[in-house]
Write a protein that holds these residues in place. Structure first.
Motif, PDB file in Angstrom:
ATOM      1  N   ILE A  13      83.517  68.665   7.270  1.00 10.78           N
ATOM      2  CA  ILE A  13      82.137  68.943   6.905  1.00 10.78           C
ATOM      3  C   ILE A  13      82.007  68.873   5.383  1.00 10.78           C
ATOM      4  O   ILE A  13      82.933  69.222   4.660  1.00 10.78           O
ATOM      5  CB  ILE A  13      81.704  70.320   7.455  1.00 10.78           C
ATOM      6  N   ALA A  14      80.847  68.371   4.929  1.00  9.46           N
ATOM      7  CA  ALA A  14      80.634  68.183   3.493  1.00  9.46           C
ATOM      8  C   ALA A  14      79.151  68.272   3.175  1.00  9.46           C
ATOM      9  O   ALA A  14      78.304  68.234   4.074  1.00  9.46           O
ATOM     10  CB  ALA A  14      81.173  66.818   3.065  1.00  9.46           C
ATOM     11  N   VAL A  15      78.855  68.370   1.879  1.00  8.67           N
ATOM     12  CA  VAL A  15      77.494  68.148   1.392  1.00  8.67           C
ATOM     13  C   VAL A  15      77.533  66.867   0.583  1.00  8.67           C
ATOM     14  O   VAL A  15      78.497  66.603  -0.153  1.00  8.67           O
ATOM     15  CB  VAL A  15      76.939  69.339   0.566  1.00  8.67           C
ATOM     16  N   ARG A  16      76.484  66.048   0.756  1.00  7.80           N
ATOM     17  CA  ARG A  16      76.517  64.709   0.153  1.00  7.80           C
ATOM     18  C   ARG A  16      75.145  64.331  -0.359  1.00  7.80           C
ATOM     19  O   ARG A  16      74.138  64.680   0.235  1.00  7.80           O
ATOM     20  CB  ARG A  16      76.968  63.699   1.200  1.00  7.80           C
TER      21      ARG A  16
ATOM     22  N   LEU B 134      70.742  70.512  -5.594  1.00  8.24           N
ATOM     23  CA  LEU B 134      70.851  69.073  -5.848  1.00  8.24           C
ATOM     24  C   LEU B 134      70.208  68.196  -4.775  1.00  8.24           C
ATOM     25  O   LEU B 134      70.275  66.973  -4.864  1.00  8.24           O
ATOM     26  CB  LEU B 134      72.327  68.698  -5.996  1.00  8.24           C
ATOM     27  N   GLY B 135      69.628  68.811  -3.754  1.00  8.92           N
ATOM     28  CA  GLY B 135      69.036  68.024  -2.683  1.00  8.92           C
ATOM     29  C   GLY B 135      70.072  67.302  -1.839  1.00  8.92           C
ATOM     30  O   GLY B 135      69.818  66.218  -1.327  1.00  8.92           O
ATOM     31  N   LEU B 136      71.250  67.922  -1.691  1.00  8.81           N
ATOM     32  CA  LEU B 136      72.315  67.321  -0.882  1.00  8.81           C
ATOM     33  C   LEU B 136      72.070  67.607   0.592  1.00  8.81           C
ATOM     34  O   LEU B 136      71.397  68.569   0.952  1.00  8.81           O
ATOM     35  CB  LEU B 136      73.677  67.892  -1.291  1.00  8.81           C
TER      36      LEU B 136
ATOM     37  N   VAL C  83      80.946  66.826  -1.746  1.00  9.03           N
ATOM     38  CA  VAL C  83      81.758  68.026  -1.949  1.00  9.03           C
ATOM     39  C   VAL C  83      82.134  68.563  -0.570  1.00  9.03           C
ATOM     40  O   VAL C  83      81.285  68.664   0.318  1.00  9.03           O
ATOM     41  CB  VAL C  83      80.989  69.110  -2.743  1.00  9.03           C
ATOM     42  N   PHE C  84      83.400  68.909  -0.413  1.00 12.18           N
ATOM     43  CA  PHE C  84      83.905  69.541   0.801  1.00 12.18           C
ATOM     44  C   PHE C  84      84.055  71.032   0.487  1.00 12.18           C
ATOM     45  O   PHE C  84      85.124  71.469   0.037  1.00 12.18           O
ATOM     46  CB  PHE C  84      85.245  68.916   1.203  1.00 12.18           C
TER      47      PHE C  84
ATOM     48  N   GLY D 191      78.468  75.562  -0.529  1.00 10.01           N
ATOM     49  CA  GLY D 191      77.891  74.265  -0.186  1.00 10.01           C
ATOM     50  C   GLY D 191      76.377  74.325  -0.106  1.00 10.01           C
ATOM     51  O   GLY D 191      75.681  73.406  -0.551  1.00 10.01           O
ATOM     52  N   GLN D 192      75.845  75.425   0.435  1.00 13.79           N
ATOM     53  CA  GLN D 192      74.396  75.558   0.546  1.00 13.79           C
ATOM     54  C   GLN D 192      73.745  75.678  -0.830  1.00 13.79           C
ATOM     55  O   GLN D 192      72.674  75.122  -1.068  1.00 13.79           O
ATOM     56  CB  GLN D 192      74.022  76.749   1.423  1.00 13.79           C
ATOM     57  N   LEU D 193      74.404  76.394  -1.748  1.00  9.92           N
ATOM     58  CA  LEU D 193      73.882  76.466  -3.120  1.00  9.92           C
ATOM     59  C   LEU D 193      73.775  75.067  -3.732  1.00  9.92           C
ATOM     60  O   LEU D 193      72.769  74.721  -4.361  1.00  9.92           O
ATOM     61  CB  LEU D 193      74.788  77.334  -3.999  1.00  9.92           C
TER      62      LEU D 193
END
Length: 141
Positions: A98-101, A83-85, A108-109, A76-78
């Motif tokens: 928890i997700a990146v958005r 992508l600036g999520l 993405v979860f 998720g950190q990558l």
């Protein structure tokens, strides 16, 4: 550390709610990403995460959750870095996770993504998925 996870039972009449991570969740993400980076001698990439995951899957851990969380959060950190999520906690009809958005609600979860592949003992899926997700997110403009 347990974070807010999706429940197995859908909540009725729940609309999507997104909020930033709280301090404990931020620290949990940072600790897991730092551990993955340490295990990879500072060379965190989608390809090295594939290698780390394959190494972790050689043994049957008593509790797979630490490995799933470490690799998932590093993944998720990558994505967040590329992508600036933003890291968020998303609640919807499926529960809370928890997700990146980012733009266009691209979400993405990452821990769920890794966990789904644990049961089948899948390996060598992280780099191809990362590349596909980057391409999809970038096409959203």
């Amino acid at each position: 550390m347990r974070f807010r996870k999706r429940s197995s039972q859908p909540e009725s009449n729940v609309t999507e709610h997104v909020e930033p991570l709280n301090q404990a969740e931020q620290e949990w993400v940072a600790t897991n990403v730092a551990e993955a980076t340490r295990m990879l001698d500072g060379k965190l990439s989608a390809e090295t995460l594939d290698d780390l995951w394959a190494a972790l899957m050689k043994d049957e851990p008593a509790d797979p959750n630490p490995a799933i969380n470490m690799v998932g959060l590093a993944f998720g950190q990558l994505l967040a870095d590329r992508l600036g999520l933003s890291w968020v906690v998303l609640t919807d009809e499926n529960g809370t996770e928890i997700a990146v958005r980012g733009r266009a609600n691209f979400t993405v979860f990452p821990t769920n993504f890794i966990a789904k592949r644990y049961a089948g003992r899948e390996v060598n899926f992280i780099a191809p998925a990362y590349n596909d997700m980057v391409q999809t997110a970038e096409s959203l403009g």
